[in-house]
Scaffold this motif. Structure first.
Motif, PDB file in Angstrom:
ATOM      1  N   SER A  84       0.854  -1.202   0.000  1.00  0.00           N
ATOM      2  CA  SER A  84       0.000   0.000   0.000  1.00  0.00           C
ATOM      3  C   SER A  84       0.882   1.242   0.000  1.00  0.00           C
ATOM      4  O   SER A  84       2.098   1.158   0.233  1.00  0.00           O
ATOM      5  CB  SER A  84      -0.891   0.032   1.256  1.00  0.00           C
ATOM      6  OG  SER A  84      -0.089   0.251   2.412  1.00  0.00           O
ATOM      7  N   GLY A  85       0.240   2.389  -0.201  1.00  0.00           N
ATOM      8  CA  GLY A  85       0.969   3.658  -0.116  1.00  0.00           C
ATOM      9  C   GLY A  85       1.429   3.930   1.306  1.00  0.00           C
ATOM     10  O   GLY A  85       2.510   4.500   1.531  1.00  0.00           O
ATOM     11  N   THR A  86       0.612   3.538   2.264  1.00  0.00           N
ATOM     12  CA  THR A  86       0.980   3.723   3.670  1.00  0.00           C
ATOM     13  C   THR A  86       2.245   2.927   3.981  1.00  0.00           C
ATOM     14  O   THR A  86       3.180   3.429   4.622  1.00  0.00           O
ATOM     15  CB  THR A  86      -0.185   3.250   4.581  1.00  0.00           C
ATOM     16  OG1 THR A  86      -1.381   3.886   4.148  1.00  0.00           O
ATOM     17  CG2 THR A  86       0.082   3.579   6.032  1.00  0.00           C
ATOM     18  N   THR A 132      -3.235  16.855   4.407  1.00  0.00           N
ATOM     19  CA  THR A 132      -2.987  15.609   3.675  1.00  0.00           C
ATOM     20  C   THR A 132      -3.839  14.525   4.296  1.00  0.00           C
ATOM     21  O   THR A 132      -4.478  14.728   5.334  1.00  0.00           O
ATOM     22  CB  THR A 132      -1.490  15.235   3.745  1.00  0.00           C
ATOM     23  OG1 THR A 132      -1.283  13.978   3.065  1.00  0.00           O
ATOM     24  CG2 THR A 132      -1.002  15.073   5.173  1.00  0.00           C
ATOM     25  N   PHE A 133      -3.805  13.351   3.674  1.00  0.00           N
ATOM     26  CA  PHE A 133      -4.462  12.186   4.260  1.00  0.00           C
ATOM     27  C   PHE A 133      -3.638  11.717   5.468  1.00  0.00           C
ATOM     28  O   PHE A 133      -2.408  11.817   5.461  1.00  0.00           O
ATOM     29  CB  PHE A 133      -4.574  11.084   3.192  1.00  0.00           C
ATOM     30  CG  PHE A 133      -5.268   9.847   3.668  1.00  0.00           C
ATOM     31  CD1 PHE A 133      -6.549   9.911   4.192  1.00  0.00           C
ATOM     32  CD2 PHE A 133      -4.633   8.611   3.610  1.00  0.00           C
ATOM     33  CE1 PHE A 133      -7.194   8.775   4.643  1.00  0.00           C
ATOM     34  CE2 PHE A 133      -5.276   7.465   4.058  1.00  0.00           C
ATOM     35  CZ  PHE A 133      -6.557   7.549   4.577  1.00  0.00           C
ATOM     36  N   ALA A 150      -2.443   9.072   6.479  1.00  0.00           N
ATOM     37  CA  ALA A 150      -1.368   8.086   6.296  1.00  0.00           C
ATOM     38  C   ALA A 150       0.017   8.730   6.290  1.00  0.00           C
ATOM     39  O   ALA A 150       0.996   8.124   6.751  1.00  0.00           O
ATOM     40  CB  ALA A 150      -1.583   7.318   4.994  1.00  0.00           C
ATOM     41  N   THR A 151       0.115   9.953   5.780  1.00  0.00           N
ATOM     42  CA  THR A 151       1.415  10.630   5.732  1.00  0.00           C
ATOM     43  C   THR A 151       2.002  10.715   7.141  1.00  0.00           C
ATOM     44  O   THR A 151       3.178  10.398   7.366  1.00  0.00           O
ATOM     45  CB  THR A 151       1.240  12.062   5.153  1.00  0.00           C
ATOM     46  OG1 THR A 151       0.434  12.010   3.982  1.00  0.00           O
ATOM     47  CG2 THR A 151       2.569  12.707   4.857  1.00  0.00           C
ATOM     48  N   ASP A 210       5.831  12.107  -0.684  1.00  0.00           N
ATOM     49  CA  ASP A 210       4.559  11.378  -0.704  1.00  0.00           C
ATOM     50  C   ASP A 210       3.905  11.680  -2.055  1.00  0.00           C
ATOM     51  O   ASP A 210       3.367  12.767  -2.270  1.00  0.00           O
ATOM     52  CB  ASP A 210       3.664  11.830   0.460  1.00  0.00           C
ATOM     53  CG  ASP A 210       2.362  11.035   0.534  1.00  0.00           C
ATOM     54  OD1 ASP A 210       1.927  10.503  -0.516  1.00  0.00           O
ATOM     55  OD2 ASP A 210       1.762  10.967   1.620  1.00  0.00           O
ATOM     56  N   ALA A 252       1.494   9.808  -3.441  1.00  0.00           N
ATOM     57  CA  ALA A 252       0.269   9.006  -3.550  1.00  0.00           C
ATOM     58  C   ALA A 252      -0.716   9.605  -4.552  1.00  0.00           C
ATOM     59  O   ALA A 252      -1.454   8.876  -5.217  1.00  0.00           O
ATOM     60  CB  ALA A 252      -0.392   8.865  -2.183  1.00  0.00           C
ATOM     61  N   GLN A 253      -0.729  10.941  -4.659  1.00  0.00           N
ATOM     62  CA  GLN A 253      -1.734  11.594  -5.508  1.00  0.00           C
ATOM     63  C   GLN A 253      -1.126  12.147  -6.799  1.00  0.00           C
ATOM     64  O   GLN A 253      -1.783  12.909  -7.496  1.00  0.00           O
ATOM     65  CB  GLN A 253      -2.393  12.731  -4.714  1.00  0.00           C
ATOM     66  CG  GLN A 253      -3.025  12.241  -3.413  1.00  0.00           C
ATOM     67  CD  GLN A 253      -3.783  13.318  -2.668  1.00  0.00           C
ATOM     68  OE1 GLN A 253      -3.920  14.442  -3.131  1.00  0.00           O
ATOM     69  NE2 GLN A 253      -4.282  12.972  -1.497  1.00  0.00           N
ATOM     70  N   SER A 302       0.949   5.336  -3.995  1.00  0.00           N
ATOM     71  CA  SER A 302      -0.203   4.488  -3.653  1.00  0.00           C
ATOM     72  C   SER A 302      -0.911   4.115  -4.945  1.00  0.00           C
ATOM     73  O   SER A 302      -1.054   4.956  -5.836  1.00  0.00           O
ATOM     74  CB  SER A 302      -1.181   5.277  -2.770  1.00  0.00           C
ATOM     75  OG  SER A 302      -2.454   4.644  -2.765  1.00  0.00           O
ATOM     76  N   LYS A 325      -6.771   6.249  -7.363  1.00  0.00           N
ATOM     77  CA  LYS A 325      -5.613   7.081  -7.693  1.00  0.00           C
ATOM     78  C   LYS A 325      -5.445   7.189  -9.219  1.00  0.00           C
ATOM     79  O   LYS A 325      -6.007   6.383  -9.965  1.00  0.00           O
ATOM     80  CB  LYS A 325      -4.331   6.476  -7.085  1.00  0.00           C
ATOM     81  CG  LYS A 325      -4.363   6.412  -5.552  1.00  0.00           C
ATOM     82  CD  LYS A 325      -4.361   7.788  -4.933  1.00  0.00           C
ATOM     83  CE  LYS A 325      -4.081   7.767  -3.455  1.00  0.00           C
ATOM     84  NZ  LYS A 325      -5.199   8.192  -2.608  1.00  0.00           N
TER      85      LYS A 325
HETATM   86  C1  LIG Z   1      -1.396  11.768   0.364  1.00  0.00           C
HETATM   87  C2  LIG Z   1      -1.583  10.310   0.653  1.00  0.00           C
HETATM   88  N1  LIG Z   1      -0.625   9.647   1.316  1.00  0.00           N
HETATM   89  C3  LIG Z   1      -0.734   8.334   1.578  1.00  0.00           C
HETATM   90  C4  LIG Z   1      -1.836   7.613   1.185  1.00  0.00           C
HETATM   91  C5  LIG Z   1      -1.939   6.183   1.578  1.00  0.00           C
HETATM   92  O1  LIG Z   1      -2.046   5.298   0.521  1.00  0.00           O
HETATM   93  P1  LIG Z   1      -2.770   3.883   0.704  1.00  0.00           P
HETATM   94  O2  LIG Z   1      -4.232   4.134   0.833  1.00  0.00           O
HETATM   95  O3  LIG Z   1      -2.411   3.146  -0.547  1.00  0.00           O
HETATM   96  O4  LIG Z   1      -2.189   3.239   1.912  1.00  0.00           O
HETATM   97  C6  LIG Z   1      -2.866   8.271   0.479  1.00  0.00           C
HETATM   98  C7  LIG Z   1      -4.080   7.611  -0.027  1.00  0.00           C
HETATM   99  O5  LIG Z   1      -4.774   6.838   0.225  1.00  0.00           O
HETATM  100  C8  LIG Z   1      -2.738   9.651   0.215  1.00  0.00           C
HETATM  101  O6  LIG Z   1      -3.694  10.316  -0.442  1.00  0.00           O
END
Ligand SMILES: Cc1ncc(COP(=O)(O)O)c(C=O)c1O
Length: 368
Positions: free
Chosen positions: A58-60, A84-85, A87-88, A156, A158-159, A180, A185
């Protein structure tokens, strides 16, 4: 309902290709770290212009493992954005480090690089910019600050798959670029997936060990790692979509131009700002308006989806309540109070864009 992103319509256009490739992968039955993961990693490395990429779950996980590979751990500080989301910042906390939030630029909503140096302390080890909504952060400023203070940059991305910053691909500029492949995405798979790009041989080797239970050879474990491999069937889908990513991003840009040309004529509505040295790949098309709630209700009444990314900046989240006591980041709070995102996806038709614009136009003109 007009959705934010229509994954069904995209699958229909790719169905023959995807169904055939998935059937072939099922026949080969090499489900874990099989030939498609390897080929996808090589294809993305070429696309991004980096030496290595490592596919993860995953992106996380991409962010988490990149931070470990960067040697960031207990008590360290990592400067990042609050807009941001989650997860960052989660990834920073997973390694025992602290996220230090710096306010955002009011036009791009990316980290305000003018405020980064003031946030550096003896514990700072890295800067973690997010290329938000598909537009790169100001990397030339961040590279200068990182070089001056001996900090690493972890991007990051992801986007922002395919976005360019001064003719370099997002994810190819820092120590590591973290992607991600969440389904919605710009380059999305049909489940979870992620990837780390790096041009460090040492980091790439470490990341391969980390994603596979800390093992460098079957049943030889040099450290504690994770089960975080990019899935073979997801890699099959990603290899197909990678062929079309530039076309998809251009389609997003065309829709964004159509939106922006119309919205720029309206009162009380600020369309996205594009930096001149960057290509915005419009993962989200995000607008500011003091009449956000009215517009969202009118869109919903007309069966049009919209979304708020992000309603609460991270320093105001309950989970960071203690860590961020007394932290004030006024720009991110103002933006969070007025921002909303409109449907955007490569297959969106001009008629669909016009439908959205018509509702916004009549809502805003009704206010003056
Ligand atoms: C900016 C950002 N960072 C990290 C993530 C985490 O990615 P993932 O959902 O694949 O774990 C996301 C999206 O989901 C994101 O938008």
């Amino acid at each position: 309902m007009l959705p934010m992103v229509d994954l069904k319509v995209q699958y229909q256009t790719l169905k023959a290709e995807i169904d055939e490739a998935l059937a072939q992968a099922l026949i080969e039955s090499q489900f874990i770290l099989g030939p498609n993961v390897k080929a996808f990693e090589e294809e993305v490395a070429t696309y991004l212009g980096v030496t290595h990429t490592v596919g993860v779950a995953s992106g996380t996980d991409a962010l988490h493992l990149a931070l470990i590979a960067a040697g960031i751990g207990e008590g360290d500080e990592v400067i990042t954005t609050p807009f941001t989301f989650i997860a960052t910042a989660e990834a920073i906390c997973y390694v025992g480090a602290h996220p230090v939030f710096v306010d955002i630029d009011e036009k791009t909503f990316n980290i305000d690089t003018r405020q980064v140096e003031a946030a550096i302390t003896p514990k700072t080890r890295a800067i973690l910019p997010v290329h938000l909504f598909g537009q790169g952060a100001d990397m030339s400023d961040l590279e200068a600050i990182a070089a001056k203070h001996n900090l690493l940059i972890i991007e990051d991305c992801a986007q922002s798959f395919g976005a360019e910053i001064s003719d370099r691909k997002a994810g190819a500029l820092g120590f590591a670029g973290c992607f991600s492949f969440f389904p919605s995405k710009n380059l999305g798979c049909y489940g979870d997936g992620g990837l780390i790009a790096t041009s460090s041989d040492q980091a790439a080797a470490h990341l391969r060990v980390l994603r596979d239970h800390g093992s460098w050879k079957r049943y030889h474990h040099s450290e504690l790692g994770f089960n975080s491999r990019l899935d073979e069937l997801q890699a099959v889908i990603l290899r197909i979509k990678l062929k079309y990513i530039d076309k998809y991003n251009r389609a997003r840009q065309r829709i964004a131009q159509r939106y922006s040309a119309a919205l720029a004529e309206l009162p009380n509505c600020i369309p996205p700002y594009e930096e001149k040295d960057r290509t915005h790949v419009y993962h989200q098309y995000t607008v500011l308006s003091p009449y956000r709630d009215e517009i969202i209700s009118a869109l919903a009444a007309n069966k049009i989806a919209s979304a708020i990314y992000y309603p609460i900046p991270l320093h105001r989240q309950v989970v960071f309540q203690q860590e961020c006591a007394g932290v004030n980041l006024p720009v991110s709070e103002q933006v969070a109070a007025q921002c909303f995102s409109l449907p955007i996806f490569p297959e969106m038709s001009d008629q669909q864009v016009d439908r959205v614009l018509e509702v916004i136009r009549s809502t805003l003109l009704g206010k003056v």
